[in-house]
Write an enzyme that holds these catalytic residues in place. Structure first.
Site, short mmCIF file in Angstrom:
data_model
loop_
_atom_site.label_atom_id
_atom_site.label_comp_id
_atom_site.label_asym_id
_atom_site.label_seq_id
_atom_site.Cartn_x
_atom_site.Cartn_y
_atom_site.Cartn_z
N CYS A 30 0.81 -1.23 0.00
CA CYS A 30 0.00 0.00 0.00
C CYS A 30 0.84 1.28 0.00
O CYS A 30 0.28 2.38 -0.03
CB CYS A 30 -0.95 -0.01 1.20
SG CYS A 30 -1.91 -1.52 1.29
N HIS A 79 -2.71 7.73 6.02
CA HIS A 79 -2.95 6.43 5.40
C HIS A 79 -4.37 6.01 5.73
O HIS A 79 -5.10 5.53 4.87
CB HIS A 79 -1.92 5.41 5.88
CG HIS A 79 -1.94 4.14 5.11
ND1 HIS A 79 -1.81 4.09 3.75
CD2 HIS A 79 -2.10 2.85 5.51
CE1 HIS A 79 -1.87 2.83 3.33
NE2 HIS A 79 -2.06 2.06 4.39
N GLU A 122 -1.18 4.88 13.54
CA GLU A 122 -0.82 6.09 12.79
C GLU A 122 -1.04 7.34 13.65
O GLU A 122 -0.26 8.29 13.57
CB GLU A 122 -1.64 6.19 11.50
CG GLU A 122 -1.14 7.30 10.58
CD GLU A 122 -1.78 7.31 9.21
OE1 GLU A 122 -1.32 8.11 8.35
OE2 GLU A 122 -2.73 6.54 8.97
N LYS A 182 -9.52 7.79 1.87
CA LYS A 182 -10.09 6.44 1.78
C LYS A 182 -11.53 6.39 2.29
O LYS A 182 -12.25 5.43 2.00
CB LYS A 182 -9.21 5.45 2.54
CG LYS A 182 -7.83 5.25 1.92
CD LYS A 182 -6.99 4.29 2.73
CE LYS A 182 -5.62 4.08 2.11
NZ LYS A 182 -4.74 5.27 2.25
N HIS A 211 -9.75 1.86 -0.28
CA HIS A 211 -8.29 1.70 -0.27
C HIS A 211 -7.83 1.20 -1.63
O HIS A 211 -8.09 0.05 -2.01
CB HIS A 211 -7.92 0.72 0.83
CG HIS A 211 -6.45 0.67 1.13
ND1 HIS A 211 -5.49 1.29 0.34
CD2 HIS A 211 -5.77 0.09 2.16
CE1 HIS A 211 -4.30 1.07 0.87
NE2 HIS A 211 -4.44 0.35 1.96
N PHE A 246 1.88 -3.31 4.04
CA PHE A 246 2.21 -4.61 4.59
C PHE A 246 3.70 -4.87 4.38
O PHE A 246 4.27 -4.55 3.34
CB PHE A 246 1.42 -5.72 3.87
CG PHE A 246 -0.01 -5.85 4.31
CD1 PHE A 246 -0.55 -5.07 5.32
CD2 PHE A 246 -0.83 -6.78 3.70
CE1 PHE A 246 -1.87 -5.21 5.72
CE2 PHE A 246 -2.16 -6.93 4.08
CZ PHE A 246 -2.68 -6.14 5.09
#
Length: 412
Positions: free
Chosen positions: A163, A302, A313, A334, A339, A398
């Site tokens: 991502c 994010h 975050e 998002k 996403h 990830f």
């Protein structure tokens, strides 16, 4: 000496608009692009919602025979790249094409091509597998196809960091121009993984929201968040060395002034609990820009709407920004488009540039009430209209990949 890098072109294909103007209009209106999945029958699936690109007919843009040899993510990349290049007024006939790079990331590539090939094999027809399966499938082909389409013959790469792919791609393009490897870069990300394999796999990972209400499915920083919503599309920008841009009288949207990239080195899917890796990426971006946390007006987070990401975050912002964390406005695009995986950072970078241009920070739609530790200003309830001098875009992938880009209102 590092060269200055500016943004001269924007392109986007998203679940709420297939060009930048339509996308940004929808953003300003707080439009939600999440709806029931139409690509395949989800009866046997726990997840029924996604943020699909709508009303997109590839034949309107690309010769059908050519398009058939590409994955859907490459279609999105080409259309967004053409828009960005046209927006930049970049005439390839007047450029040294070996000084124009293409750096477009994708987290997954084309899963649909993999599915189609596997189906033929299971039918006992391995010889009937599409001969273009591999070039349709592999993640680097968005960059490769865009370079072919536009005739850009400079440095051409694809970052695959889940991502964080497009944010790292933009960061690498920034570095390439800073240090003289290119004068212009077409950069960002593209993704299209709303298919049985993509949805089933992320569902098994317990990463996706199983909520049935599109308005409450992607709710970053909300106390009731329960997973992300799959999106798709492309976000592409033209970055350019300042003097090169000025020499051709290009319009300049903004300047890229900082880039930080780190790794948590902790877990394959979970971020490190204290957010230290993401915090360091933000700190590095601010250090390069030579600014203090109090100078940053806005962070495009994010903000995936998973419990762990949004909590960690938030901790990262607090660690990087200290007392200034309570003053910075944070949102998550998002909440509107889901996403976009490897394309997320590209579209969010476009959002940051438009926010600087308009002095408009969109609302994190759908989100209603944050939890105790998530106690920052997430633009819940209403957009924020104020001048934006510095905007930061964060992406966390990830594998522990962290990336932060810092964008500044352009001044001579």
């Amino acid at each position: 000496m590092k060269r200055r890098v500016v943004v001269t072109g924007l392109g986007a294909v998203t679940p709420i608009g297939n060009n930048v103007d339509d996308f940004w209009k929808s953003v300003r209106e707080g439009k939600c692009g999440i709806a029931p999945i139409t690509r395949f029958d989800t009866t046997d699936y726990k997840v029924h919602l996604a943020a699909e690109v709508k009303d997109f007919n590839v034949k309107d843009f690309i010769d059908f025979k050519t398009a058939k040899r590409m994955g859907r993510f490459s279609h999105y990349a080409i259309v967004a790249s053409r828009e960005a290049v046209a927006d930049a007024g970049l005439d390839m006939a007047k450029e040294d094409v070996y000084r124009v790079g293409v750096m477009i990331g994708s987290g997954v590539g084309d899963l649909e091509a993999s599915e189609a090939a596997e189906a033929k094999i299971l039918e006992g027809k391995p010889s009937r597998v599409n001969p273009f399966t591999v070039p349709m499938m592999i993640a680097n082909m968005a960059a490769g196809n865009v370079a072919i389409d536009l005739g850009a013959r400079g440095k051409c790469t694809c970052v695959v960091t889940a991502c964080a792919s497009s944010t790292h791609s933009i960061g690498d393009a920034f570095r390439a121009i800073q240090y003289g490897d290119a004068d212009v870069c077409i950069t960002g990300g593209a993704e299209s993984s709303i298919c049985p394999l993509g949805v089933a796999s992320f569902t098994s990972l317990t990463a996706l929201s199983q909520t049935e209400d599109p308005t409450r499915a992607s709710i970053p920083f909300d106390k009731d968040r329960n997973g992300f919503v799959m999106g798709e599309g492309a976000g592409i920008v033209v970055l350019e060395e300042l003097e090169h841009a000025k020499a051709r009288n290009a319009k300049i949207y903004a300047e890229v002034v900082g880039y930080g990239a780190t790794c948590d080195a902790y877990h394959i899917t979970a971020p490190i609990d204290d957010g230290s890796g993401a915090a360091k990426a933000m700190e590095l971006a601010m250090k390069e820009a030579g600014i203090q946390p109090s100078d940053v007006t806005y962070i495009n987070a994010h903000g995936t709407s998973t419990h762990l990401n949004d909590l960690v975050e938030t901790r990262a912002v607090k660690a990087a920004f200290g007392d200034a964390a309570k003053d910075v406005v944070i949102n998550s695009t998002k909440s509107m488009i889901g996403h976009l995986l490897g394309a997320a950072g590209g579209v969010e970078f476009v959002t940051c540039v438009k926010s600087i241009q308009d002095g408009f920070i969109h609302q994190t739609i759908g989100s209603v009430e944050s939890e105790e530790e998530c106690d920052l200003n997430y633009a819940i309830g209403a957009p924020v209209e104020k001048p934006v001098e510095y905007a930061m875009s964060n992406s966390l992938g990830f594998g522990g990949h962290n990336a932060s880009l810092l964008i500044k209102k352009y001044e001579e």
